[in-house]
Design a protein around this motif. Structure first.
Motif, PDB file in Angstrom:
ATOM      1  N   TYR A   1       0.803  -1.219   0.000  1.00 53.43           N
ATOM      2  CA  TYR A   1       0.000   0.000   0.000  1.00 53.43           C
ATOM      3  C   TYR A   1       0.838   1.273   0.000  1.00 53.43           C
ATOM      4  O   TYR A   1       0.355   2.331  -0.393  1.00 53.43           O
ATOM      5  N   GLY A   2       2.072   1.178   0.458  1.00 55.38           N
ATOM      6  CA  GLY A   2       2.902   2.357   0.534  1.00 55.38           C
ATOM      7  C   GLY A   2       4.199   2.054   1.248  1.00 55.38           C
ATOM      8  O   GLY A   2       4.558   0.896   1.464  1.00 55.38           O
ATOM      9  N   ARG A   3       4.908   3.102   1.627  1.00 52.79           N
ATOM     10  CA  ARG A   3       6.177   2.918   2.317  1.00 52.79           C
ATOM     11  C   ARG A   3       6.325   3.948   3.431  1.00 52.79           C
ATOM     12  O   ARG A   3       5.746   5.033   3.375  1.00 52.79           O
ATOM     13  N   ALA A   4       7.117   3.565   4.426  1.00 55.47           N
ATOM     14  CA  ALA A   4       7.414   4.438   5.557  1.00 55.47           C
ATOM     15  C   ALA A   4       8.909   4.420   5.802  1.00 55.47           C
ATOM     16  O   ALA A   4       9.617   3.486   5.396  1.00 55.47           O
ATOM     17  N   ARG A   5       9.379   5.459   6.473  1.00 55.29           N
ATOM     18  CA  ARG A   5      10.795   5.556   6.818  1.00 55.29           C
ATOM     19  C   ARG A   5      10.929   5.698   8.333  1.00 55.29           C
ATOM     20  O   ARG A   5      10.394   6.633   8.922  1.00 55.29           O
ATOM     21  N   LEU A   6      11.679   4.777   8.933  1.00 56.77           N
ATOM     22  CA  LEU A   6      11.871   4.776  10.367  1.00 56.77           C
ATOM     23  C   LEU A   6      13.341   4.531  10.685  1.00 56.77           C
ATOM     24  O   LEU A   6      14.161   4.415   9.776  1.00 56.77           O
ATOM     25  N   ILE A   7      13.641   4.422  11.994  1.00 63.06           N
ATOM     26  CA  ILE A   7      14.994   4.148  12.451  1.00 63.06           C
ATOM     27  C   ILE A   7      15.030   2.743  13.033  1.00 63.06           C
ATOM     28  O   ILE A   7      14.228   2.398  13.907  1.00 63.06           O
ATOM     29  N   ALA A   8      15.954   1.921  12.543  1.00 62.60           N
ATOM     30  CA  ALA A   8      16.033   0.535  12.999  1.00 62.60           C
ATOM     31  C   ALA A   8      16.489   0.469  14.454  1.00 62.60           C
ATOM     32  O   ALA A   8      17.400   1.186  14.877  1.00 62.60           O
ATOM     33  N   ARG A   9      15.805  -0.378  15.231  1.00 61.86           N
ATOM     34  CA  ARG A   9      16.222  -0.672  16.603  1.00 61.86           C
ATOM     35  C   ARG A   9      16.208  -2.183  16.760  1.00 61.86           C
ATOM     36  O   ARG A   9      15.151  -2.819  16.702  1.00 61.86           O
ATOM     37  N   ILE A  10      17.364  -2.734  16.954  1.00 63.18           N
ATOM     38  CA  ILE A  10      17.525  -4.191  16.925  1.00 63.18           C
ATOM     39  C   ILE A  10      17.535  -4.734  18.348  1.00 63.18           C
ATOM     40  O   ILE A  10      18.245  -4.227  19.223  1.00 63.18           O
ATOM     41  N   GLY A  11      16.722  -5.755  18.582  1.00 60.84           N
ATOM     42  CA  GLY A  11      16.643  -6.349  19.907  1.00 60.84           C
ATOM     43  C   GLY A  11      15.734  -7.553  19.919  1.00 60.84           C
ATOM     44  O   GLY A  11      15.098  -7.890  18.905  1.00 60.84           O
ATOM     45  N   GLY A  12      15.639  -8.199  21.071  1.00 55.84           N
ATOM     46  CA  GLY A  12      14.884  -9.437  21.173  1.00 55.84           C
ATOM     47  C   GLY A  12      13.435  -9.270  21.555  1.00 55.84           C
ATOM     48  O   GLY A  12      12.737 -10.270  21.781  1.00 55.84           O
ATOM     49  N   GLY A  13      12.944  -8.042  21.620  1.00 51.52           N
ATOM     50  CA  GLY A  13      11.544  -7.848  21.989  1.00 51.52           C
ATOM     51  C   GLY A  13      10.577  -8.406  20.983  1.00 51.52           C
ATOM     52  O   GLY A  13       9.493  -8.881  21.339  1.00 51.52           O
ATOM     53  N   THR A  14      10.928  -8.330  19.721  1.00 51.95           N
ATOM     54  CA  THR A  14      10.091  -8.902  18.671  1.00 51.95           C
ATOM     55  C   THR A  14      10.589 -10.292  18.304  1.00 51.95           C
ATOM     56  O   THR A  14      11.765 -10.620  18.501  1.00 51.95           O
ATOM     57  N   ALA A  15       9.699 -11.088  17.742  1.00 53.04           N
ATOM     58  CA  ALA A  15      10.068 -12.436  17.305  1.00 53.04           C
ATOM     59  C   ALA A  15      10.627 -12.384  15.891  1.00 53.04           C
ATOM     60  O   ALA A  15      10.338 -11.455  15.131  1.00 53.04           O
ATOM     61  N   PRO A  16      11.437 -13.347  15.492  1.00 52.34           N
ATOM     62  CA  PRO A  16      11.898 -13.390  14.100  1.00 52.34           C
ATOM     63  C   PRO A  16      10.709 -13.408  13.141  1.00 52.34           C
ATOM     64  O   PRO A  16       9.689 -14.058  13.406  1.00 52.34           O
ATOM     65  N   GLY A  17      10.833 -12.664  12.057  1.00 50.56           N
ATOM     66  CA  GLY A  17       9.757 -12.599  11.072  1.00 50.56           C
ATOM     67  C   GLY A  17       8.729 -11.532  11.354  1.00 50.56           C
ATOM     68  O   GLY A  17       7.787 -11.348  10.588  1.00 50.56           O
ATOM     69  N   GLN A  18       8.893 -10.793  12.480  1.00 52.63           N
ATOM     70  CA  GLN A  18       7.944  -9.739  12.855  1.00 52.63           C
ATOM     71  C   GLN A  18       8.702  -8.444  13.146  1.00 52.63           C
ATOM     72  O   GLN A  18       9.831  -8.477  13.654  1.00 52.63           O
ATOM     73  N   VAL A  19       8.087  -7.316  12.835  1.00 55.12           N
ATOM     74  CA  VAL A  19       8.624  -6.010  13.206  1.00 55.12           C
ATOM     75  C   VAL A  19       7.516  -5.220  13.878  1.00 55.12           C
ATOM     76  O   VAL A  19       6.332  -5.475  13.666  1.00 55.12           O
ATOM     77  N   PHE A  20       7.922  -4.251  14.707  1.00 53.71           N
ATOM     78  CA  PHE A  20       6.947  -3.457  15.450  1.00 53.71           C
ATOM     79  C   PHE A  20       7.306  -1.982  15.355  1.00 53.71           C
ATOM     80  O   PHE A  20       8.478  -1.603  15.416  1.00 53.71           O
ATOM     81  N   CYS A  21       6.275  -1.138  15.218  1.00 51.58           N
ATOM     82  CA  CYS A  21       6.492   0.304  15.255  1.00 51.58           C
ATOM     83  C   CYS A  21       5.247   0.979  15.813  1.00 51.58           C
ATOM     84  O   CYS A  21       4.180   0.377  15.907  1.00 51.58           O
ATOM     85  N   SER A  22       5.399   2.253  16.188  1.00 52.35           N
ATOM     86  CA  SER A  22       4.278   3.042  16.677  1.00 52.35           C
ATOM     87  C   SER A  22       3.713   3.872  15.538  1.00 52.35           C
ATOM     88  O   SER A  22       4.200   3.830  14.408  1.00 52.35           O
ATOM     89  N   PHE A  23       2.687   4.666  15.871  1.00 49.23           N
ATOM     90  CA  PHE A  23       2.092   5.574  14.889  1.00 49.23           C
ATOM     91  C   PHE A  23       2.094   7.002  15.443  1.00 49.23           C
ATOM     92  O   PHE A  23       1.250   7.818  15.109  1.00 49.23           O
ATOM     93  N   HIS A  24       3.079   7.298  16.303  1.00 48.17           N
ATOM     94  CA  HIS A  24       3.124   8.590  16.993  1.00 48.17           C
ATOM     95  C   HIS A  24       3.791   9.691  16.165  1.00 48.17           C
ATOM     96  O   HIS A  24       3.738  10.854  16.556  1.00 48.17           O
ATOM     97  N   PHE A  25       4.445   9.327  15.071  1.00 45.51           N
ATOM     98  CA  PHE A  25       5.175  10.298  14.255  1.00 45.51           C
ATOM     99  C   PHE A  25       4.624  10.246  12.828  1.00 45.51           C
ATOM    100  O   PHE A  25       5.122   9.501  11.990  1.00 45.51           O
ATOM    101  N   PRO A  26       3.581  11.030  12.539  1.00 40.86           N
ATOM    102  CA  PRO A  26       2.939  10.939  11.225  1.00 40.86           C
ATOM    103  C   PRO A  26       3.895  11.132  10.049  1.00 40.86           C
ATOM    104  O   PRO A  26       3.689  10.554   8.973  1.00 40.86           O
TER     105      PRO A  26
END
Length: 896
Positions: A837-862
């Motif tokens: 549907y589109g693309r977004a630009r964020l800053i990568a933060r690498i850690g074990g909070g997410t599982a392999p195959g999944q990524v997480f982000c917020s929607f606080h920065f339009p």
């Protein structure tokens, strides 16, 4: 109760209370610099000495024994207490006791006759001013430990410690570095409890705490951020907010707050605040007067009705607005326009809760109050991260767990409460229904169900039993990725508990089959007989915004009137028509996604968006923007020139929650008062006054000249709210709905006698697991999940205009280390997230909070464009978007 005699006065205190409570009950004031009623006693400062049965003891740590005789006001005891305070003060610099000091220590010194000259310490230990909201003056620290205990016992963050030895002992962040780099989540608890000002809030009113109430008048109101409903005391000086303090007697927060409610009020005086109406002209949006803006709106609404009838007009009301404002918006649409085209942002978050809970139990709200949930011996927390999204509730849940309650967390991420869980279930996003069915299968096969409850108070067991045969643990493990042994262990914890409770969040609702997820979760409580019986504390959704519950309660929905009566029900319409004096349209109106589709198709002539930045928060944001650009008239009520406002034809400047009068309803159905602490800036008006003004421009008087009148009228429309009024709330503080009688309490716990369904039974749901709207594939191999972070709120329009931005300055994408290696990404570097549907630009933060195959982000920065990426798949029952499952691929920013 325990009877104690204090200086000849007989008093009674609760069993187990300390002598300090008895002395205070006798009307005697004692200094107690290491003591805070919210914390475990320490007895370290020795400033509360009394004589009990002949012995000198510290009153804060000595239990009140039945029949004890206590002396507190003798000259000798006063001298002992004065000496203790004087010793403490002697090590402090003179600024500890300035004449205008409002700290607890300064008050204690005045009460025992110690003057500023007693503070003669050399100082020189320095300050930590790295944090935007919490400043540390080491020279004022008396090592009482209250801040450390507050952080550990109330907040549960364990970010502070006492370091050093002897007289050199001071508080410090546990990580050893600057405060701003510590684990502190800026709840303000340490500021509120510090008795000396060593830890303080910078700004115009240092030293204001809940421990030592300030002299300036305060305004009691209810927080306008998340749905917890914290009671706050606002100190205003010269019509500016000087401090916001958590109310000690707040029914939900009990003297606690989070970074947003406590500190994030800087947006009020942002130079970006809108202060006068804007009207689109030849050169874009230009300032105009209210009369011109209102006349333009009225002309546009009339033109839309002439061209397409009343259904060519729609309104999106707001969970940020008060109940009274939401009531007036839906009344305006039905009475003035003549359409049911009104909706609110609960469509995007908890509409599956309303639908699922209604189908299972009969009413669209949580089954129990949080006070009951907190008494549970087993908590099942599903699809929620309350530690970040609802910090006060997250802290209370953690306290319960640390005191022995068992905890099962079902969440794909290892965050928040998950590290404290007895069992952490990590299902693949989109598999909640299968997970719940797996738990239910174990409950049934191992006999962990309430057979009597199921026989007499539930329906649908044969159908569910047949369905659950297809969900044994091994198959559910294949569907969800949760090991079968973990599933069984979790089911046994919940099934064997005496008082289990379920708490859930948007990880359950924001799915293609979100309503099914709510119903499958409700099945567990029904099978256990843990709802309406006192043998458990039901199913309770954590609402995301401050008035998501109330906006829907007030009828700002296309298919129901205030109190959830269906617009298709003639009797329901007749009751409203009798009060309003007009005919109510019998056909349900458009939901929010349908409004945008109608606009894109040219069928919508006018759209009024109240307090929602739909271009930032709604899914597939590019299509939302096209809808606004196509619609002939878009009106936007806003605090700032949001992305949605930039697409509007008229932008109306409105008041924030700190500038309003009315009520909110929190996540456990409590009505609480909202009161203005300061005036709106410039020519801004409340949404309440704005709706009335637009109605008048259309030639209609909506009645309800005040918010109190609006709630009173709502009470006439809906039996659920018949017993509610501003006067009652001013007197009682908080009242739960249903509340049909002004002389009786509201129903805090539901369904004690019968469920609110047609047959009076709870309804089990035999809904099969179905796949989410999209699956990862070769082109889009990862699943993106969106949610909230602790320092920000929704589109960030308020929290990004203040110190919170220093705490969380950029939009991160959380990535598992394996995926970072696979896609060549480095921590802290820009990354592009690309979907269908589109693309977004964020800053990568690498850690074990997410599982392999999944990524997480917020929607606080339009500006990051996250909701340009999310899909337009939506819950099949309610049209709630599937924010929790979007197939994406990642590339290093600039690589493609």
């Amino acid at each position: 109760m325990t009877g104690v005699e204090v200086d000849g006065v007989a008093v009674e205190v609760p069993e187990g209370a300390p002598l300090l409570a008895a002395v205070r009950a006798a009307g005697i004031e004692l200094p107690a610099l290491c003591q805070d009623d919210r914390l475990s006693p320490a007895g370290s400062c020795r400033t509360c000495l009394v004589r009990a049965d002949g012995r000198i003891v510290a009153a804060c740590v000595t239990p009140a024994a039945p029949g004890a005789t206590v002396e507190a006001a003798t000259d000798g005891l006063r001298a002992l207490r004065r000496d203790a305070v004087e010793v403490i003060v002697s090590a402090l610099p003179s600024r500890a006791l300035t004449e205008d000091s409002r700290t607890e220590l300064a008050h204690a010194c005045r009460s025992v006759g110690i003057g500023p000259e007693a503070a003669a310490g050399a100082g020189g230990r320095g300050e930590d001013t790295s944090h935007p909201y919490v400043h540390l003056d080491r020279d004022l620290c008396i090592a009482c430990g209250r801040c450390v205990r507050m952080c550990a016992e109330v907040q549960g963050t364990f970010a502070l410690t006492l370091t050093g030895r002897g007289a050199e002992t001071i508080v410090a962040p546990g990580t050893g570095g600057p405060w701003v780099e510590s684990d502190c989540v800026a709840c303000g608890g340490c500021v509120d409890t510090c008795p000396t000002g060593a830890i303080s809030e910078p700004g115009p009113a240092p030293g204001l705490t809940t421990a030592a109430r300030p002299a300036p008048p305060m305004t009691r109101t209810t927080c306008g951020y998340c749905g917890v409903g914290c009671a706050l005391d606002v100190v205003a000086e010269e019509d500016r907010v000087a401090a916001v303090l958590p109310a000690r007697d707040g029914p939900v927060n009990r003297g606690h707050a989070c970074v947003k409610g406590r500190f994030a009020h800087g947006y009020l005086t942002s130079p970006e605040r809108l202060t006068q109406p804007l009207l689109r002209g030849e050169h874009g949006l230009e300032p105009v007067g209210w009369d011109e803006a209102l006349a333009h709106i009225a002309r546009g609404l009339r033109a839309a009705i002439r061209a397409g009838g009343p259904d060519a007009v729609a309104a999106i009301s707001s969970a940020r607005s008060t109940n009274e404002e939401n009531y007036l918006v839906q009344k305006f649409m039905r009475v003035v326009i003549g359409t049911n085209n009104v909706d609110n942002c609960s469509r995007l978050c908890h509409s599956p809760s309303a639908a699922g809970l209604t189908a299972s139990f009969g009413l669209p709200g949580g089954t129990d109050t949080f006070d009951d949930v907190e008494r549970s011996d087993c908590l099942l927390v599903v699809g929620a991260n309350p530690v970040e999204a609802h910090p006060v509730i997250g802290a209370r849940l953690l306290r319960r767990v640390l005191r022995g309650a068992r905890l099962v967390v079902a969440d794909p991420r290892a965050v928040g409460l998950a590290p404290h869980a007895d069992v952490h279930l990590r299902p693949r996003p989109g598999t909640n229904v299968a997970l719940c069915h797996g738990l239910a299968h174990v409950l049934l096969t191992e006999g962990l169900v309430d057979d009597e409850f199921l026989r007499h108070r539930a329906a649908g067991l044969p159908e569910l039993t047949g369905l659950l045969a297809d969900y044994p643990p091994d198959r559910v493990a294949d569907l969800t990725g949760v090991p079968a042994a973990d599933l069984v262990a979790a089911a046994r914890l919940y099934g064997r508990a005496e008082r289990p409770a379920i708490v859930y969040g948007l990880g359950v609702t924001e799915h293609l089959h979100g309503t099914d997820g709510v119903r499958a979760l409700a099945n567990l409580a029904i099978l256990r007989g843990a709802v309406g019986t006192g043998r458990g504390f039901g199913v309770n959704p954590l609402r995301g915004q401050n008035n998501v519950q109330g906006a829907s309660d007030m009828g700002a929905l296309p298919d129901v009137l205030p109190g959830y009566g269906k617009v298709t029900d003639p009797a329901v319409r007749a009751r409203a028509e009798e009060v309003w004096g007009v005919t109510v349209p019998p056909r349900p109106g458009l939901r929010i996604p349908e409004m945008f589709a109608a606009a894109r198709a040219g069928r919508l002539g006018a759209l009024w968006v109240i307090g929602e930045d739909v271009c930032a928060t709604d899914p597939d944001a590019n299509r939302v923007a096209r809808a606004l650009d196509t619609c002939p008239l878009v009106v936007c009520d806003e605090l700032f020139l949001s992305e949605t406002a930039r697409h509007a034809d008229v932008v109306l400047p409105v008041a924030s929650w700190l500038e309003k009068d009315g009520t909110f309803v929190n996540f456990d159905r409590r009505f609480q008062r909202v009161r203005p602490a300061v005036a709106p800036p410039g020519r801004a008006r409340t949404d309440f006054d704005t709706v009335r003004a637009v109605a008048e421009a259309m030639g209609t008087d909506l009645g309800c000249p005040t918010p109190a009148d609006a709630l009173a009228e709502c009470a006439r429309v809906s039996p659920h709210f018949a017993g509610l009024s501003h006067r009652r709330l001013d007197r009682e503080g908080a009242v739960c709905w249903p509340c049909p009688d002004p002389d009786r309490p509201g129903q805090a716990t539901l369904y004690r006698e019968r469920f609110a369904t047609a047959d009076g039974r709870a309804h089990l749901a035999a809904v099969p697991h179905l796949p989410p709207g999209e699956q990862p594939d070769g082109d889009y191999p990862l699943v993106m999940v969106t949610g909230r972070r602790w320092a920000h709120y929704n589109s960030g329009s308020m929290t990004r205009r203040g110190g919170n931005l220093a705490l969380d300055p950029v939009d991160h994408l959380d990535i598992h280390p394996d995926d970072a290696v696979r896609y060549g990404l480095r921590d802290g570097e820009p990354v592009q997230v690309i979907s269908r549907y589109g693309r977004a630009r964020l800053i990568a933060r690498i850690g074990g909070g997410t599982a392999p195959g999944q990524v997480f982000c917020s929607f606080h920065f339009p500006a990051s464009g996250v909701n340009r990426v999310t899909s337009d798949h939506a819950d099949t029952v309610t049209s709630c978007p599937e924010y929790k499952v979007t197939a994406v691929r990642l590339v290093a920013d600039g690589a493609g």
